[in-house]
Design a protein around this motif. Structure first.
Motif, PDB file in Angstrom:
ATOM      1  N   MET A 102      -4.121  -4.539 -27.892  1.00  9.27           N
ATOM      2  CA  MET A 102      -3.741  -6.564 -29.312  1.00  9.27           C
ATOM      3  C   MET A 102      -3.783  -6.217 -30.810  1.00  9.27           C
ATOM      4  N   HIS A 103      -3.525  -7.580 -30.917  1.00  6.45           N
ATOM      5  CA  HIS A 103      -3.051  -7.931 -32.315  1.00  6.45           C
ATOM      6  C   HIS A 103      -4.757  -7.978 -33.522  1.00  6.45           C
ATOM      7  N   ASP A 104      -5.618  -7.966 -32.093  1.00  7.95           N
ATOM      8  CA  ASP A 104      -6.715  -8.380 -32.275  1.00  7.95           C
ATOM      9  C   ASP A 104      -8.186  -6.953 -31.678  1.00  7.95           C
ATOM     10  N   GLY A 105      -7.360  -5.842 -31.554  1.00 11.34           N
ATOM     11  CA  GLY A 105      -7.668  -4.851 -31.503  1.00 11.34           C
ATOM     12  C   GLY A 105      -8.619  -4.646 -29.777  1.00 11.34           C
ATOM     13  N   LEU A 106      -8.005  -5.628 -29.245  1.00  4.47           N
ATOM     14  CA  LEU A 106      -8.271  -5.593 -27.821  1.00  4.47           C
ATOM     15  C   LEU A 106      -7.643  -4.738 -27.090  1.00  4.47           C
ATOM     16  N   PRO A 107      -8.078  -3.939 -26.051  1.00 10.18           N
ATOM     17  CA  PRO A 107      -7.205  -2.671 -25.022  1.00 10.18           C
ATOM     18  C   PRO A 107      -6.617  -3.599 -23.653  1.00 10.18           C
ATOM     19  N   VAL A 108      -5.888  -3.198 -23.381  1.00 13.36           N
ATOM     20  CA  VAL A 108      -5.225  -3.693 -21.871  1.00 13.36           C
ATOM     21  C   VAL A 108      -4.587  -2.255 -21.758  1.00 13.36           C
ATOM     22  N   GLU A 109      -4.241  -2.144 -20.421  1.00 10.55           N
ATOM     23  CA  GLU A 109      -3.520  -0.993 -19.785  1.00 10.55           C
ATOM     24  C   GLU A 109      -2.797  -1.304 -19.242  1.00 10.55           C
ATOM     25  N   SER A 110      -1.613  -0.707 -18.054  1.00  8.86           N
ATOM     26  CA  SER A 110       0.553  -0.914 -17.898  1.00  8.86           C
ATOM     27  C   SER A 110       0.060   0.825 -17.265  1.00  8.86           C
ATOM     28  N   VAL A 111       0.835   0.038 -16.289  1.00  7.44           N
ATOM     29  CA  VAL A 111       0.752   1.315 -15.828  1.00  7.44           C
ATOM     30  C   VAL A 111       2.335   1.698 -14.737  1.00  7.44           C
ATOM     31  N   LEU A 112       3.018   2.662 -15.048  1.00  7.29           N
ATOM     32  CA  LEU A 112       4.208   2.942 -14.241  1.00  7.29           C
ATOM     33  C   LEU A 112       4.261   3.528 -13.140  1.00  7.29           C
ATOM     34  N   ILE A 113       4.542   3.186 -12.372  1.00  2.00           N
ATOM     35  CA  ILE A 113       4.995   4.610 -10.586  1.00  2.00           C
ATOM     36  C   ILE A 113       6.190   4.636 -10.194  1.00  2.00           C
TER      37      ILE A 113
ATOM     38  N   ALA B 255      -5.204   4.983 -11.049  1.00  3.30           N
ATOM     39  CA  ALA B 255      -4.669   4.286  -9.389  1.00  3.30           C
ATOM     40  C   ALA B 255      -5.825   3.106 -10.042  1.00  3.30           C
ATOM     41  N   CYS B 256      -5.699   2.596  -8.550  1.00  9.18           N
ATOM     42  CA  CYS B 256      -6.188   1.552  -7.913  1.00  9.18           C
ATOM     43  C   CYS B 256      -7.532   0.933  -8.763  1.00  9.18           C
ATOM     44  N   GLY B 257      -7.999   0.520  -9.073  1.00  9.12           N
ATOM     45  CA  GLY B 257      -9.704   0.624  -9.739  1.00  9.12           C
ATOM     46  C   GLY B 257     -10.250   1.109 -10.544  1.00  9.12           C
ATOM     47  N   GLN B 258      -9.003   1.740 -11.108  1.00 10.26           N
ATOM     48  CA  GLN B 258      -9.520   2.742 -12.209  1.00 10.26           C
ATOM     49  C   GLN B 258      -8.736   2.504 -13.622  1.00 10.26           C
ATOM     50  N   LEU B 259      -8.466   2.102 -13.775  1.00 12.34           N
ATOM     51  CA  LEU B 259      -8.157   1.031 -15.346  1.00 12.34           C
ATOM     52  C   LEU B 259      -9.364   0.553 -15.997  1.00 12.34           C
ATOM     53  N   ALA B 260      -9.978   1.348 -17.401  1.00 10.94           N
ATOM     54  CA  ALA B 260     -10.783   0.957 -17.532  1.00 10.94           C
ATOM     55  C   ALA B 260     -10.820   0.569 -19.219  1.00 10.94           C
ATOM     56  N   ALA B 261     -10.345   1.213 -19.899  1.00 11.86           N
ATOM     57  CA  ALA B 261      -9.619   1.315 -21.193  1.00 11.86           C
ATOM     58  C   ALA B 261     -10.239   2.448 -21.991  1.00 11.86           C
ATOM     59  N   ARG B 262     -11.024   3.335 -21.454  1.00 11.25           N
ATOM     60  CA  ARG B 262     -12.197   4.409 -21.784  1.00 11.25           C
ATOM     61  C   ARG B 262     -12.013   4.488 -23.815  1.00 11.25           C
ATOM     62  N   PRO B 263     -12.746   4.104 -23.881  1.00 14.63           N
ATOM     63  CA  PRO B 263     -12.665   3.926 -25.803  1.00 14.63           C
ATOM     64  C   PRO B 263     -11.977   5.258 -26.338  1.00 14.63           C
ATOM     65  N   ASP B 264     -12.096   6.392 -25.626  1.00 14.99           N
ATOM     66  CA  ASP B 264     -11.900   7.659 -26.622  1.00 14.99           C
ATOM     67  C   ASP B 264     -10.069   7.945 -25.872  1.00 14.99           C
TER      68      ASP B 264
ATOM     69  N   LEU C 218       3.910 -12.848 -36.028  1.00 12.84           N
ATOM     70  CA  LEU C 218       4.496 -12.515 -34.877  1.00 12.84           C
ATOM     71  C   LEU C 218       4.107 -10.785 -34.287  1.00 12.84           C
ATOM     72  N   PRO C 219       3.128 -11.381 -32.985  1.00 15.53           N
ATOM     73  CA  PRO C 219       2.038 -10.383 -33.051  1.00 15.53           C
ATOM     74  C   PRO C 219       2.850  -9.202 -32.012  1.00 15.53           C
ATOM     75  N   GLY C 220       2.944  -8.114 -32.154  1.00 16.69           N
ATOM     76  CA  GLY C 220       3.070  -6.937 -31.011  1.00 16.69           C
ATOM     77  C   GLY C 220       1.283  -6.411 -30.598  1.00 16.69           C
ATOM     78  N   LEU C 221       2.465  -5.881 -29.361  1.00 18.41           N
ATOM     79  CA  LEU C 221       1.366  -4.247 -28.927  1.00 18.41           C
ATOM     80  C   LEU C 221       1.493  -3.155 -29.479  1.00 18.41           C
ATOM     81  N   THR C 222       0.429  -2.505 -29.449  1.00 17.88           N
ATOM     82  CA  THR C 222       0.715  -1.369 -30.120  1.00 17.88           C
ATOM     83  C   THR C 222       0.558  -0.282 -29.255  1.00 17.88           C
ATOM     84  N   CYS C 223       1.213   0.786 -28.825  1.00 17.96           N
ATOM     85  CA  CYS C 223       0.547   1.160 -27.822  1.00 17.96           C
ATOM     86  C   CYS C 223       0.120   2.308 -28.551  1.00 17.96           C
ATOM     87  N   THR C 224      -1.479   2.895 -28.061  1.00 16.28           N
ATOM     88  CA  THR C 224      -2.211   3.472 -28.701  1.00 16.28           C
ATOM     89  C   THR C 224      -2.291   4.969 -28.374  1.00 16.28           C
TER      90      THR C 224
END
Ligand code: SF4
Length: 350
Positions: free
Chosen positions: A87-98, A340-349, A65-71
């Motif tokens: 995500m469960h395999d450690g890959l990043p993803v981003e969302s923006v609430l506007i 903002a638009c075009g800026q999502l890049a999941a910076r490692p820091d 039962l995979p889930g997302l962890t907000c880091t």
């Protein structure tokens, strides 16, 4: 959790129902499980309190039962919030609430892929390359998390969803449609499809497929230039999906669905913001009803584009508007937090 076991969220509703009933459980237990998964968004079998302990144990033993962890989350001075998930395999993803200007409605910008393969010249996500497609549940879980946050922070539910985060939604077609089903289903978020917009860089045959599949959501084309030469410099995908084929596909989409179509147009100083560019854009608006959203560019480190100044944007918008075309100028939101638009890049820091 053990990813070697089958992912219960990746099964169809029918398969989950058949599995549970095959294990000897009554149909109302299936309904309870669906409620925990999609209404309550619980991502741990042990917390599904109305299920009998024996069923919770069986599910735990048989399924992943995979889930997302907000880091990481960040709030902008303008009320925009950005979330980074792993995500469960450690890959990043981003969302923006506007928030809307009046803060009476919130829009969530979701990602459909971790990274992106399309390498648009102005976009930070494109520099990541494609890491992988998201599962339908991983797209839906961005909504679940952000909706809870929105409720707690602002006392409101999310009103609109836009697929404008990381990735090209039409290159993850099946899972994007699966997530729309979860967002609109009465067993999921019960959102109206009219509140959902899928934004594409422009893949003509997939736009036609959306129409053939009778999808009821709005469609946005990231246009950004109204002639092929300039558009190809911004978006390599234009080499194989020229404007003429995109127009044909959009016309087909409109004729078959009647759904709303919009053009997104980022204004770059001295590149696509002249009066002549505006007149070319007007010509692309004559084939079906369309509204245009002009978006302020947010400079991305290492990229050479410059944002148009306000006077040029206003003159451009005036030139388009005087032909009776509905056009909105969107001031960028969340600039100070790279949301903002075009800026999502999941910076490692972060
Ligand atoms: S703008 Fe969209 S399609 Fe282009 S690289 Fe960025 S995420 Fe991918």
């Amino acid at each position: 959790m053990d990813p070697a076991k089958p992912d219960i969220l990746a099964l169809s509703r029918e398969d989950r129902a058949n599995l549970l009933m095959g294990m000897g459980w009554e149909p109302y237990r299936v309904r309870q499980l669906e409620g925990w998964l999609w209404k309550h968004g619980v991502r741990n079998f042990a917390d599904m309190r109305t299920l009998p302990a024996a069923l919770r144990t069986q599910l735990h033993e048989r399924f992943f039962l995979p889930g997302l962890t907000c880091t990481y989350s960040q709030q902008s001075v303008d009320g925009t919030s950005k979330f980074k998930f792993l995500m469960h395999d450690g890959l990043p993803v981003e969302s923006v609430l506007i928030p809307s200007k009046e803060a009476d409605r919130y829009t969530l910008c979701v990602s459909s892929q971790s990274g992106c393969s399309l390498s648009c010249a102005f976009c930070a996500t494109g520099t990541m390359g494609l890491l992988r497609n998201l599962m339908a549940s991983e797209i839906f879980d961005q909504y679940l998390y952000a909706n809870r946050f929105c409720d707690q922070q602002h006392g409101q539910r999310i009103g609109n969803i836009v697929y404008m985060g990381m990735g090209e939604p039409l290159l993850n077609y099946k899972n994007v449609l699966g997530s729309i089903d979860l967002l609109t289903s009465p067993t999921g978020a019960s959102l109206s499809p009219k509140r959902i917009t899928v934004s594409t860089a422009g893949i003509a045959k997939m736009i036609e497929r959306l129409a053939d599949d009778g999808i009821r959501v709005n469609l946005a084309l990231s246009l950004h230039a109204a002639d092929d030469e300039k558009r190809s410099r911004l978006m390599p995908i234009n080499e194989s999906n020229r404007l003429s084929s995109l127009l044909g596909a959009l016309k087909y989409f409109y004729q078959n669905t009647g759904n709303r179509i919009s053009y997104e147009y980022i204004a770059f100083q001295g590149f696509n913001d002249s009066e002549q560019d505006a007149r070319q854009l007007v010509r692309l608006c004559s084939h079906f009803p369309v509204r245009v959203n002009i978006i302020e560019y947010n400079p991305v480190a290492g990229m050479s584009f410059v944002k148009s100044d306000e006077d040029r944007i206003n003159a451009f918008a005036h030139e388009v508007r005087k032909h009776g075309i509905m056009i909105t100028v969107r001031r960028s939101r969340g600039k100070d937090i790279d949301a903002a638009c075009g800026q999502l890049a999941a910076r490692p820091d972060r």
